[in-house]
Scaffold this motif. Structure first.
Motif, PDB file in Angstrom:
ATOM      1  N   ALA A   1       0.840  -1.195   0.000  1.00  0.00           N
ATOM      2  CA  ALA A   1       0.000   0.000   0.000  1.00  0.00           C
ATOM      3  C   ALA A   1       0.877   1.248   0.000  1.00  0.00           C
TER       4      ALA A   1
ATOM      5  N   THR B   1      -9.372 -10.693  -6.218  1.00  0.00           N
ATOM      6  CA  THR B   1     -10.420  -9.680  -6.040  1.00  0.00           C
ATOM      7  C   THR B   1     -11.411  -9.727  -7.196  1.00  0.00           C
TER       8      THR B   1
ATOM      9  N   ASN C   1     -10.983  -6.506   0.949  1.00  0.00           N
ATOM     10  CA  ASN C   1     -10.409  -6.020  -0.305  1.00  0.00           C
ATOM     11  C   ASN C   1     -11.428  -5.643  -1.382  1.00  0.00           C
TER      12      ASN C   1
ATOM     13  N   PRO D   1     -14.564  -4.324  -1.202  1.00  0.00           N
ATOM     14  CA  PRO D   1     -15.173  -2.996  -1.074  1.00  0.00           C
ATOM     15  C   PRO D   1     -14.219  -1.834  -1.348  1.00  0.00           C
ATOM     16  N   ARG D   2     -12.909  -2.068  -1.238  1.00  0.00           N
ATOM     17  CA  ARG D   2     -11.936  -1.003  -1.494  1.00  0.00           C
ATOM     18  C   ARG D   2     -11.532  -0.929  -2.966  1.00  0.00           C
TER      19      ARG D   2
ATOM     20  N   LYS E   1     -10.352   2.053  -7.619  1.00  0.00           N
ATOM     21  CA  LYS E   1      -9.113   1.692  -8.299  1.00  0.00           C
ATOM     22  C   LYS E   1      -9.368   0.922  -9.591  1.00  0.00           C
TER      23      LYS E   1
ATOM     24  N   GLY F   1     -20.326  -3.516  -2.315  1.00  0.00           N
ATOM     25  CA  GLY F   1     -20.037  -2.887  -1.034  1.00  0.00           C
ATOM     26  C   GLY F   1     -21.017  -3.315   0.038  1.00  0.00           C
TER      27      GLY F   1
ATOM     28  N   THR G   1     -20.052  -5.592   3.348  1.00  0.00           N
ATOM     29  CA  THR G   1     -20.012  -4.827   4.604  1.00  0.00           C
ATOM     30  C   THR G   1     -21.260  -5.066   5.450  1.00  0.00           C
TER      31      THR G   1
END
Length: 274
Positions: free
Chosen positions: A125, A176, A213, A215-216, A220, A266, A270
């Motif tokens: 990161a 992912t 991973n 949801p993030r 990107k 998401g 979550t």
């Protein structure tokens, strides 16, 4: 010790974080803000990076190229005339997520200027990146360890560091993609809750990894399209598995614009997973 001057091309989240690290260690950090967005310019200034012309970048001790994979070769071509003219040439390090084939093209561009070229790969990161370097001039980049970077030298040719990056990203970002694709398919067919429950029961580590991973990923996704294409090229058309990453590129291209799908992912990981 002489203060290093390091040119950093690319002031995205990774580039600006690295610029801040280098500046904090005492290095002078240059960049070019020409054509950059207001957000990138603001990030660069906040990181203490100085706006400079191409001639000044080319005369630095090191040039670190940290740009989207799709423009990595173009970035080297843009700096090549200035490197040609520089009496004291920078060591050019391509740190981008590109295939060994692409990095060989970039190396030829830089070699033609008389500057030294190093193949680089960043893993981690923006807050904790590790730099892997390879090629005949890789040892020259070891000094960057004294400038605040976590440096790992590979005993391999130009292309080895990029191959490591491609392999690592192919696993992590590929996973992912797989998790996103199958979760969306399960939700479309009424099996979403059952899938998540089964993962939590039989594959708890995988369930936790995906929840941390996927949801993030959406902000990107647009940047990962070219990276997946580079990984497909790295594997090679002679091997049928390259199609996995062509598919992942297509998925990320869709998710970059499909807000309904990314919102669903998401919520899936979550609200249900949390």
């Amino acid at each position: 010790m002489t203060r290093l001057t390091i040119a950093l091309i690319g002031a995205g989240s990774m580039g600006s974080a690295i610029g801040r690290m280098l500046g904090a260690s005492g290095a002078r950090v240059l960049t070019t803000l020409e054509g950059r967005s207001a957000a990138s310019a603001a990030r660069a200034r906040e990181a203490g990076m100085e706006d400079a012309g191409l001639a000044d970048l080319a005369a630095s001790d090191f040039v670190l190229s940290i740009v989207p994979p799709a423009v990595a070769a173009e970035t080297a071509e843009r700096l090549a005339p200035a490197l040609n003219k520089a009496s004291s040439k920078a060591v050019y390090i391509d740190c981008n997520a590109v295939s060994p084939q692409t990095v060989a093209t970039i190396a030829r561009t830089v070699d033609a200027t008389g500057a030294a070229f190093v193949d680089g790969g960043i893993i981690g990161a923006p807050s904790s990146p590790k730099f892997y370097f390879s090629g005949p001039h890789a040892a020259r980049a070891n000094v960057l360890g004294d400038a605040g970077l976590a440096v790992r030298l590979l005993d391999g040719p130009i292309g080895a560091a990029s191959a490591l990056k491609m392999s690592y990203a192919g696993i992590t970002k590929g996973l992912t993609a797989l998790g996103s694709a199958m979760s969306l398919a399960a939700m479309r067919n009424g099996a979403g809750d059952a899938l998540l429950a089964e993962l939590a029961e039989s594959q708890p580590q995988l369930a936790a990894w995906l929840a941390g991973n996927v949801p993030r990923m959406p902000p990107k996704a647009y940047r990962w399209v070219a990276e997946m294409e580079e990984i497909a090229a790295f594997i090679g058309e002679d091997f049928v598995e390259h199609r996995i990453y062509e598919g992942a590129a297509g998925l990320y291209a869709r998710l970059a614009h499909d807000k309904a799908a990314t919102d669903a992912l998401g919520r899936f990981f979550t609200e249900r997973g949390g």
